[in-house]
Write a protein that holds these residues in place. Sequence first.
Motif, short mmCIF file in Angstrom:
data_model
loop_
_atom_site.label_atom_id
_atom_site.label_comp_id
_atom_site.label_asym_id
_atom_site.label_seq_id
_atom_site.Cartn_x
_atom_site.Cartn_y
_atom_site.Cartn_z
N ALA A 21 1.04 -1.11 -0.06
CA ALA A 21 -0.20 0.01 -0.10
C ALA A 21 0.93 1.28 -0.10
CB ALA A 21 -1.03 -0.24 1.08
N LEU A 22 0.48 2.37 -0.73
CA LEU A 22 1.12 3.38 -0.75
C LEU A 22 0.25 4.61 -0.27
CD1 LEU A 22 2.67 3.60 -4.25
CD2 LEU A 22 3.81 3.32 -2.39
N LEU A 23 0.46 5.20 0.66
CA LEU A 23 -0.19 6.46 1.33
C LEU A 23 0.51 7.65 1.17
CD1 LEU A 23 -0.17 3.83 3.45
CD2 LEU A 23 -1.89 5.22 4.63
N LEU A 24 -0.08 8.49 0.12
CA LEU A 24 0.45 9.69 -0.25
C LEU A 24 -0.54 10.92 0.65
CD1 LEU A 24 0.48 7.96 -2.90
CD2 LEU A 24 1.43 10.06 -3.89
N ASN A 25 0.28 11.85 0.86
CA ASN A 25 -0.29 13.12 1.55
C ASN A 25 0.28 14.56 0.79
OD1 ASN A 25 1.51 14.86 3.74
ND2 ASN A 25 2.18 12.71 3.55
N GLY A 26 -0.66 15.39 0.48
CA GLY A 26 -0.22 16.77 -0.25
C GLY A 26 -0.45 16.48 -1.64
N GLY A 27 -0.93 17.82 -2.15
CA GLY A 27 -1.12 17.91 -3.79
C GLY A 27 -2.48 17.57 -4.08
N LEU A 46 -7.37 -7.09 -2.82
CA LEU A 46 -6.62 -6.86 -3.85
C LEU A 46 -5.62 -7.97 -4.29
CD1 LEU A 46 -6.10 -4.77 -6.24
CD2 LEU A 46 -4.44 -3.66 -4.68
N SER A 47 -5.23 -8.72 -3.28
CA SER A 47 -4.32 -9.81 -3.54
C SER A 47 -5.01 -10.95 -3.99
CB SER A 47 -3.54 -10.13 -2.35
OG SER A 47 -4.16 -10.75 -1.22
N GLU A 67 -1.93 -1.67 -10.28
CA GLU A 67 -1.41 -2.98 -10.35
C GLU A 67 -1.62 -3.76 -9.25
OE1 GLU A 67 2.72 -3.37 -11.79
OE2 GLU A 67 2.28 -1.89 -13.67
N SER A 68 -0.94 -4.16 -8.40
CA SER A 68 -1.40 -5.06 -7.02
C SER A 68 -1.06 -4.15 -5.78
CB SER A 68 -0.54 -6.06 -7.01
OG SER A 68 0.84 -6.12 -6.96
N THR A 69 -1.13 -2.87 -6.02
CA THR A 69 -0.97 -1.86 -4.95
C THR A 69 -2.07 -0.95 -4.59
OG1 THR A 69 1.50 -1.94 -5.52
CG2 THR A 69 0.69 -0.11 -3.83
N LEU A 70 -2.27 -0.91 -3.15
CA LEU A 70 -3.78 -0.21 -3.00
C LEU A 70 -3.06 1.47 -2.78
CD1 LEU A 70 -6.13 0.06 -1.82
CD2 LEU A 70 -5.45 -0.70 0.25
N ILE A 71 -3.65 2.34 -2.91
CA ILE A 71 -3.04 3.88 -2.90
C ILE A 71 -4.19 4.44 -2.32
CG2 ILE A 71 -2.24 5.83 -4.23
CD1 ILE A 71 -1.29 3.97 -6.43
N PHE A 72 -3.76 5.34 -1.30
CA PHE A 72 -4.50 6.50 -0.69
C PHE A 72 -3.98 7.61 -0.75
CE2 PHE A 72 -5.60 2.49 1.81
CZ PHE A 72 -7.00 2.77 1.88
N SER A 73 -4.46 8.58 -1.39
CA SER A 73 -4.04 10.00 -1.35
C SER A 73 -4.83 11.11 -0.58
CB SER A 73 -4.13 10.45 -2.97
OG SER A 73 -3.46 11.90 -3.00
N GLU A 107 -9.72 -0.28 7.52
CA GLU A 107 -10.02 -1.13 6.24
C GLU A 107 -8.75 -1.60 5.58
OE1 GLU A 107 -12.77 -2.37 5.37
OE2 GLU A 107 -13.86 -1.42 6.92
N LEU A 108 -7.40 -1.03 6.11
CA LEU A 108 -6.36 -1.37 5.11
C LEU A 108 -5.98 -2.94 4.98
CD1 LEU A 108 -3.85 -0.26 3.98
CD2 LEU A 108 -2.68 0.00 6.23
N ARG A 109 -6.08 -3.60 5.97
CA ARG A 109 -5.80 -5.11 5.67
C ARG A 109 -6.78 -5.82 5.16
NH1 ARG A 109 -4.46 -4.38 11.52
NH2 ARG A 109 -2.26 -4.91 11.84
N HIS A 110 -8.03 -5.46 5.03
CA HIS A 110 -9.13 -5.99 4.35
C HIS A 110 -8.83 -5.71 2.80
CE1 HIS A 110 -13.04 -7.58 3.11
NE2 HIS A 110 -13.33 -6.15 2.73
N LEU A 111 -8.89 -4.33 2.68
CA LEU A 111 -8.45 -4.15 1.31
C LEU A 111 -7.16 -4.74 0.46
CD1 LEU A 111 -9.58 -0.30 1.60
CD2 LEU A 111 -10.87 -2.19 0.45
N VAL A 112 -6.24 -4.64 1.22
CA VAL A 112 -4.95 -5.10 0.67
C VAL A 112 -5.24 -6.78 0.54
CG1 VAL A 112 -2.76 -5.97 1.33
CG2 VAL A 112 -3.38 -3.62 1.57
#
Length: 168
Positions: A74-80, A164-165, A131-137, A156-161
């Motif tokens: 999982a990728l967690l972005l903040n900003g922009g 997705l897998s 692809e196989s990565t969950l992203i939150f922005s 929800e992080l574990r469930h969503l990953v």
Amino acid sequence: MPHPHPDSDLSAVRCGVITVSDTRSPKTDKSGKIIQSLLSEAGHEIAHYEVVRDEPDEIALLVRELAEQENIEALLLNGGTGISPRDNTYDVLERIIDKILPGFGEIFRQLSYEEIGSRAIASRAMAATYESTLIFSMPGSSGAVRLAMTELILPELRHLVKQLSGKS
């Protein structure tokens, strides 16, 4: 609020944390530190952390590189995520994602509205897959990060990953 189906698998999700900012550094990145702290407290792993300038090519390159790493789920972005000319995160992600999870942005804006009022309409927070990565922005403000993390992402992080897998 109770979860419809609690996660029985409490394994750590391997996460990448990206702060998109022209002004912050790892030393001054309060929101990035909050994300990392909340992930760690919840038992997740920080596999990568970086501050990247709000430049479309740099954001896209970093997201793609990290999503291709097997050690990041999982990728967690903040900003922009606003609407100023220098807010590019949403536009970059929109071009490269596979699937959008519209509920995240919708619910985040509703929760934000309850806290900050009508200014919540300017947020372009989103969740998606690449692809196989969950992203939150998320927006870059500390309050927005804490809200997104505690109310939506961590529950929800574990469930969503897992979904997705394909292991759910």
